[in-house]
Design a protein around this motif. Sequence first.
Motif, PDB file in Angstrom:
ATOM      1  N   ALA A 136       0.885  -1.259   0.123  1.00  7.64           N
ATOM      2  CA  ALA A 136       0.147   0.027   0.118  1.00  7.64           C
ATOM      3  C   ALA A 136       0.939   1.181   0.041  1.00  7.64           C
ATOM      4  O   ALA A 136       0.468   2.288  -0.600  1.00  7.64           O
ATOM      5  N   GLY A 137       2.057   1.165   0.732  1.00  4.43           N
ATOM      6  CA  GLY A 137       2.840   2.620   0.748  1.00  4.43           C
ATOM      7  C   GLY A 137       3.574   2.623  -0.642  1.00  4.43           C
ATOM      8  O   GLY A 137       3.357   3.828  -1.086  1.00  4.43           O
ATOM      9  N   PHE A 138       3.852   1.680  -1.240  1.00  2.44           N
ATOM     10  CA  PHE A 138       4.334   1.850  -2.811  1.00  2.44           C
ATOM     11  C   PHE A 138       3.229   2.321  -3.562  1.00  2.44           C
ATOM     12  O   PHE A 138       3.520   3.274  -4.559  1.00  2.44           O
ATOM     13  N   ALA A 139       2.028   1.613  -3.493  1.00  2.00           N
ATOM     14  CA  ALA A 139       0.854   1.959  -4.326  1.00  2.00           C
ATOM     15  C   ALA A 139       0.243   3.493  -4.113  1.00  2.00           C
ATOM     16  O   ALA A 139      -0.325   4.349  -5.205  1.00  2.00           O
ATOM     17  N   THR A 140       0.631   4.106  -2.917  1.00  2.00           N
ATOM     18  CA  THR A 140       0.170   5.158  -2.679  1.00  2.00           C
ATOM     19  C   THR A 140       1.174   6.530  -2.968  1.00  2.00           C
ATOM     20  O   THR A 140       0.984   7.509  -2.415  1.00  2.00           O
ATOM     21  N   GLY A 141       2.375   6.022  -3.358  1.00  2.00           N
ATOM     22  CA  GLY A 141       3.355   6.934  -3.695  1.00  2.00           C
ATOM     23  C   GLY A 141       4.006   7.540  -2.297  1.00  2.00           C
ATOM     24  O   GLY A 141       4.835   8.329  -2.365  1.00  2.00           O
ATOM     25  N   HIS A 142       4.138   6.722  -1.285  1.00  4.84           N
ATOM     26  CA  HIS A 142       4.863   6.836  -0.083  1.00  4.84           C
ATOM     27  C   HIS A 142       6.101   6.045  -0.281  1.00  4.84           C
ATOM     28  O   HIS A 142       6.491   5.111   0.276  1.00  4.84           O
ATOM     29  N   TYR A 143       7.012   6.497  -1.254  1.00  6.06           N
ATOM     30  CA  TYR A 143       8.205   5.849  -1.728  1.00  6.06           C
ATOM     31  C   TYR A 143       9.114   5.740  -0.616  1.00  6.06           C
ATOM     32  O   TYR A 143      10.060   4.794  -0.426  1.00  6.06           O
ATOM     33  N   VAL A 144       9.596   6.931  -0.100  1.00  2.00           N
ATOM     34  CA  VAL A 144      10.566   7.143   0.894  1.00  2.00           C
ATOM     35  C   VAL A 144      10.273   6.292   2.189  1.00  2.00           C
ATOM     36  O   VAL A 144      11.109   5.496   2.776  1.00  2.00           O
ATOM     37  N   ALA A 145       8.985   6.662   2.675  1.00  2.00           N
ATOM     38  CA  ALA A 145       8.722   5.911   3.818  1.00  2.00           C
ATOM     39  C   ALA A 145       8.676   4.291   3.456  1.00  2.00           C
ATOM     40  O   ALA A 145       9.236   3.434   4.489  1.00  2.00           O
ATOM     41  N   SER A 146       8.249   3.792   2.444  1.00  2.00           N
ATOM     42  CA  SER A 146       8.312   2.315   2.272  1.00  2.00           C
ATOM     43  C   SER A 146       9.641   1.877   2.208  1.00  2.00           C
ATOM     44  O   SER A 146       9.978   0.889   2.718  1.00  2.00           O
TER      45      SER A 146
END
Length: 479
Positions: A389-399
């Motif tokens: 979900a993190g990658f899918a929603t654009g939270h690349y740094v957090a993921s």
Amino acid sequence: MAFVLIFLPLFMAAVAAVVPSDRLRPWLLPVTGTLHLGLTFLVLARPGQVATTTWLVLDPLGKIVLLVVSLLFFFCSIHAVGYLKNSHTRSNRVFCVCFSAFLGVMTLVTWSHHLGIMWVAIEATTLVSAPLVYFEHTPRSIEATWKYLVICSVGIALALLGSFFLAYASLHAGINPTLVFEELLQQAPHLSKPWLHAAFVLMLVGYGTKMGLAPMHTWLPEAHSEAPAPVSAMFSGALLVCAFLAILRVYHLCLAAGDAAFVTPILIFMGLFSMAVAGVFMVGQKDFKRMLAYSSIEHMGILALGIGIGGVALFGTLLHVVAHGVTKGLLFLSAGNIYHAYGSKNTDEVSGALRRLPLSGTLFLAGFIAIIGSPPFGPFISEFSILNAGFATGHYVASGLFLLLLLVIFIGMGATVLKVVQNREPASGAAPQPVFREGLLTVAPPIVLLGLVLLLGLHIPAPLSNLLHNAVDFLEVQP
């Protein structure tokens, strides 16, 4: 039914207080656990027949936490009988009374739909569980007890102030102030934003202290490592998620108020920071129970990260509440057996557990493999759902940081666990070696918990899946 579930453990605590026999008294715990779990299943299976009040409502979020609390207590209560049998030099009256009452006040947390009642219930969990931390009567246990009481009391005071701010957010907006959750949800779009934001921060810090989020976590490694194994398991798998439920309440209000943009960056930061702190202290950790305590901090960070990402990550986050609770129960109960066999929690004095305790050593190793997010166990499914979900929603740094911290934690935990289960047994006289034999009461609960962790990884049962989807829908976000 709410009153029965809440007062049954309290009544059994009163019975335990008057039972004179130290040999018979511990058996009241599994009786309490069995009755409570049976009633919990009845409530979950027949929700339409459960009468509620304005202040006591079992909503979809409360159902998940109640299930975890009741299920984990059932297994811990069985293990506690074996644990207390091996602690026969000390009266178990206080333990049995407080452990039963602990279940009652946590049940009240899950039903509370008045933020004032919820605050009282969470404060009560501190008061009834503090004597459990001190049960071993060692200098370190009394230190851990005082840290637990003082730090959590400061945190809960901040949460109370946040509750007042939340009520004033209504008053400032010209609305009748209330702390009833349903009424707050209806008022959410009209609440004063500055006061709502201040309330969220205070309640996150306050309840986050009880949840074990860094940097408010300092009580947790002490209390978890010094408490008896069944108590540590309940702390990690049940108590912390009760505090998480309180945070979910104010998070839900912020979502309903349209303030997701304000709360999500804070939650993501707190989640990653908690994981980072846990990772730092796990590397080179020699106390294997303290290592499990830092693992709890890590996983509370994962829960905060999951709701911070939001959207489709919410399903994985709520699944992780269940998977982590069951897995940490497995780990702490098996770790308790190892501690009893060696008389130490230090890896300098504990090694070769697979030889001395074949079942408990194997369970401890399997629990480690599960808790680090390896397939085919439940935490793998929940953590992968959050990551995806993190990658899918654009939270690349957090993921990306999530993955990196999982790697650091794997290395840190792995070094400690392998020292415990492998290598040769310590030389005779290197550490006190009490006579301890694995028995049905001490190994059966972690064995069944291992089976449940494996089941969650292979197939999520339909009733549990429905509970999780209903809870996501309740948060007004589709999975």
